[in-house]
Write a protein that holds these residues in place. Sequence first.
Motif, PDB file in Angstrom:
ATOM      1  N   ARG A   1      70.117  71.049  91.758  1.00 23.06           N
ATOM      2  CA  ARG A   1      69.757  70.731  90.374  1.00 23.06           C
ATOM      3  C   ARG A   1      68.997  71.903  89.762  1.00 23.06           C
ATOM      4  O   ARG A   1      68.075  72.442  90.382  1.00 23.06           O
ATOM      5  CB  ARG A   1      68.890  69.468  90.325  1.00 23.06           C
TER       6      ARG A   1
ATOM      7  N   ASP B   1      63.965  71.307  86.740  1.00 24.37           N
ATOM      8  CA  ASP B   1      63.606  70.128  85.951  1.00 24.37           C
ATOM      9  C   ASP B   1      62.109  70.204  85.672  1.00 24.37           C
ATOM     10  O   ASP B   1      61.317  69.457  86.243  1.00 24.37           O
ATOM     11  CB  ASP B   1      63.954  68.853  86.725  1.00 24.37           C
TER      12      ASP B   1
ATOM     13  N   ASP C   1      63.873  58.167  86.268  1.00 24.77           N
ATOM     14  CA  ASP C   1      63.670  58.407  84.838  1.00 24.77           C
ATOM     15  C   ASP C   1      64.435  57.387  83.999  1.00 24.77           C
ATOM     16  O   ASP C   1      63.955  56.973  82.947  1.00 24.77           O
ATOM     17  CB  ASP C   1      64.092  59.836  84.460  1.00 24.77           C
TER      18      ASP C   1
ATOM     19  N   ARG D   1      56.527  56.306  84.351  1.00 25.28           N
ATOM     20  CA  ARG D   1      56.687  56.105  85.798  1.00 25.28           C
ATOM     21  C   ARG D   1      55.446  56.494  86.592  1.00 25.28           C
ATOM     22  O   ARG D   1      55.340  56.193  87.776  1.00 25.28           O
ATOM     23  CB  ARG D   1      57.924  56.866  86.304  1.00 25.28           C
TER      24      ARG D   1
ATOM     25  N   GLU E   1      70.050  60.081  83.358  1.00 24.19           N
ATOM     26  CA  GLU E   1      68.688  59.538  83.492  1.00 24.19           C
ATOM     27  C   GLU E   1      68.075  59.240  82.127  1.00 24.19           C
ATOM     28  O   GLU E   1      66.903  58.903  82.020  1.00 24.19           O
ATOM     29  CB  GLU E   1      67.809  60.467  84.324  1.00 24.19           C
TER      30      GLU E   1
END
Length: 549
Positions: free
Chosen positions: A318, A321, A431, A441, A407
Amino acid sequence: MAALQLTGVGVSPGRASGPVVRVAEPLGEPSAVPAPTDAEAEAGRIAPAAAAVADRLNAKAATVEGDSRAVLETTAAMAMDPALAKQAAKLVRERALPAPRAVFEAANVFAASLEAAGGYLAERAQDVRDVRDRIVAELLGIDPPGVPELAGPSVLVARDLAPADTAGLDPAKVLALVTEEGGPTSHTAILARSLGIPAVVAVRGVLALEAEGLIVDGATGSVEVPDGPVEVVAAAVQAEPEWDGVGRTSDGQRVKIIANVGSAEDAATSVAAGAEGVGLFRTEFCYLSATTEPSVEAQRAAYAKVLSPFQGKPVVVRTLDAGADKPLPFLTPEDEPNPALGVRGLRIGREQQGVLDRQLEAIAAAATDSGAEVSVMAPMVATAEEAAWFAERVRAAGLPRAGVMIEIPAAALSAKEILAEVDFVSLGTNDLAQYVFAADRMLGALASLNDPWQPALLRLIALVGEAGIALGKPVGVCGEAAADPALGCVLVGLGVTSLSMNAAALARVGSTLGGVTADACREAARAALAAKDPAHAREAARAALGTVS
Ligand SMILES: C=C(OP(=O)(O)O)C(=O)O
Ligand SMILES: [Mg+2]
């Protein structure tokens, strides 16, 4: 017997007990008032405070070896830097600042000039801020912020921990972690699980406890104050269920059971636990403390270390982020009022395309170096247009497969259009739950809304599963939902084709799935979708699956 019992949300299993060590709260900016009545005496407090900090660090350095020793000695030397004390004393004399404020301002100027110099020097800016906070705390007569050096096995108690602090915890010394705040899908919880440290979050009242020792159960969420002296007991290693390492239902429907990783250590543990590959490599975990953008070569080397154990196996990398509770100092905007809804994930990549392109170049090189079958995916994608833009960048970097995370609710609602642009999607249920329920969260108080068994969340996931089946493209789950064995079966029933999770969950999820048919998974999914709340969804799914725990 327990003298007192508190309950929170268990996020990393294991029962342990031991003496409590409290993590001091962040300091904040020291006040610029009142002006000292005797500026000379106030200025004279600075050098001795710096020396006391250095002495303490050197004393600790003498008790440890290797890297830890070198880090402590270097930090001690920085605290003793006469230029810092001299500049701070000057500010006390010339601007009548209290000593803590003067140290704060002088250190900030040093840190900023290191950052401006770039490269290796810029990386030292964070160390200067660490020294700054230690001297300020000394002058204020309070504990320095952050996780203290532990003398022996301890139960850590904190309001919450930054992901960077959690990542640095030593599982050999931290028996358990208990936080007053924090949610089950916060990155602190995720990192505690990957380190195998029992953890309970959202324990209301734990900061106010005067207890010297605690007994912590990371499975049930119970935190007990023992009646007498506390015994030091580390969590027992959990017995693993039998699993042959191939993800499938009992009637042979293939579902990849793969790992979430953030470091070379995670990669090694996941291979040992039987991972068929990686469904989520969180590259930002490599750079939680980096103050400048790492070079392409440095990224290439870091990624290759994580990818190498997966030679010939599928790995989904990924792209960075950054944002919300994972700010990267070199990327994340500082002044956003609402970072979870801000310029984070791929949104930063669009604003700073050079950073994304350089990361893709490093990933492509690391893929070649390691021989892993690399796919790349983007976090925080909202629209099909963003997905198409990202896929184009990935292909331009010579990488063969592009996907995106689902997400954001808008992305789930546009799953067909998004899947038309990319090769696969992966559901980030952590998410997705946060945004579906408008429930942070990281907040313990909202943990029940972030429960992945919430039927509203499952109904959105069902849309994505249907889109995957319609277009014949893979739909993974890499949020924490995938690590729950019964929920994993429900997700498969909703059309999910891979489940990605922390290494410790692999065998349990793999063996549970191997014990049920694909039809039972679909039946469990139907039952959970129709339930009125998470408890009923769980109960109905378990009943449909038969013996699943
Ligand atoms: C897997 C996810 O990504 P992260 O937890 O890193 O935000 C998610 O949001 O579910
Ligand atoms: Mg996410």
